[in-house]
Design an enzyme around this catalytic site. Sequence first.
Site: not given
Ligand code: GLA
Length: 371
Positions: A103-104, A129, A198, A200, A270, A307, A335
Amino acid sequence: MKRVAQVLAFIMAVAMAIPAVAKGETKMSIFGKTADGVPVPIYTLTSGQIEVRVMAYGAHLVSVKAPDRTGKLADVVLGYDSLQGYLADNKTYLGGIVGRYGNRIAGGKFTIDGKTYQIPLNDGPNALHGGPKGFNQYVWQSKEIPDGVEFTLVSPDGDMGFPGALTSTVRYTLKGSSLRIDYTATTDKATVLNLTNHAYFNLHGDDQGNILDQKMEIAADRFTPVDKTLIPTSELAPVAGTPLDFTKPEVIGARIGADNQQLKIAGGYDHNWVLNGKIGTLHLAAIVTDPVSGRKLTVETTEPGVQFYSGNFLDGSFTGRHGVKYEKHSGLCLETQHFPDSPNHPDFPSTLLRPGETMHSTTTLTFGVVK
Ligand code: GLA
């Protein structure tokens, strides 16, 4: 008598023709080679109930085949047919382990013991990430362990601007219908980290449309609201009365387009939910159910947050298995993690790791069915 024998023979033939998942095995093969010619092992884990594939490149979870309510298997994790697909995708993090900091991080900047560190930016004004070359883009060392595989990566001091040589291990083990992911890490200088997977998920199957009609339940009364660059504001806000309330199972698509500032900023879900359970002990994060196939995924974790990302940035530019273009909402991520940008929010659970300490976290993915 002859008739009985014929019927029995018929039943046997049918039973043998149904592709059953083999029992309790791990098999290794080579998935492909990186551009530098490094061979990448891929492991198939089978338990009798489900089949899982994980590979050394990015310690990716490549596939999970799980039965529907009639026993029919489908791959419920998005992925590519070949290693090439993963090497060519530096955007979606499809099934990869994200790190050093999942994450950020706002401005890619944080301070430890008075010293400020800068991570290269790769998401507008922020680092995402782990920066432009995260842990999902390295070939990890791998070895078989009981019921699964252990991957190890040593990230050197200064890697992507992070202090300290960090040794991380990710163990995938499969028992029955439950895949367990254990993370550990040690460092030789104080650093910050947030490791997660991560993947999906699409419980219809990886080539079967989108996740909007599936139901989500998240064991969280609060979430961390974000600013317009998806950085938490520091507030822990109640979900009650908002479209982010998943304390009871809700259809994902029902409120995703609601007139809500947080959903508009992110183009869907998100966000980081603040889990009700206690950090460090395994507690419920989320339950996803698919009314069509009956498949159910239960996610438990020792982490404080999850997340839930509804695949908002998937835009058809990557083609996965079965030639399917991954479009918006083709899959959803859960996540399990510490909160985004924790190094810059002293009130959030700490992501700091010092020499002599070991970070340990666990997440389990359990597959089942509902009627
Ligand atoms: C995470 C982030 C999203 C995006 C994905 C990758 O889930 O929170 O905003 O960046 O990774 O696309």
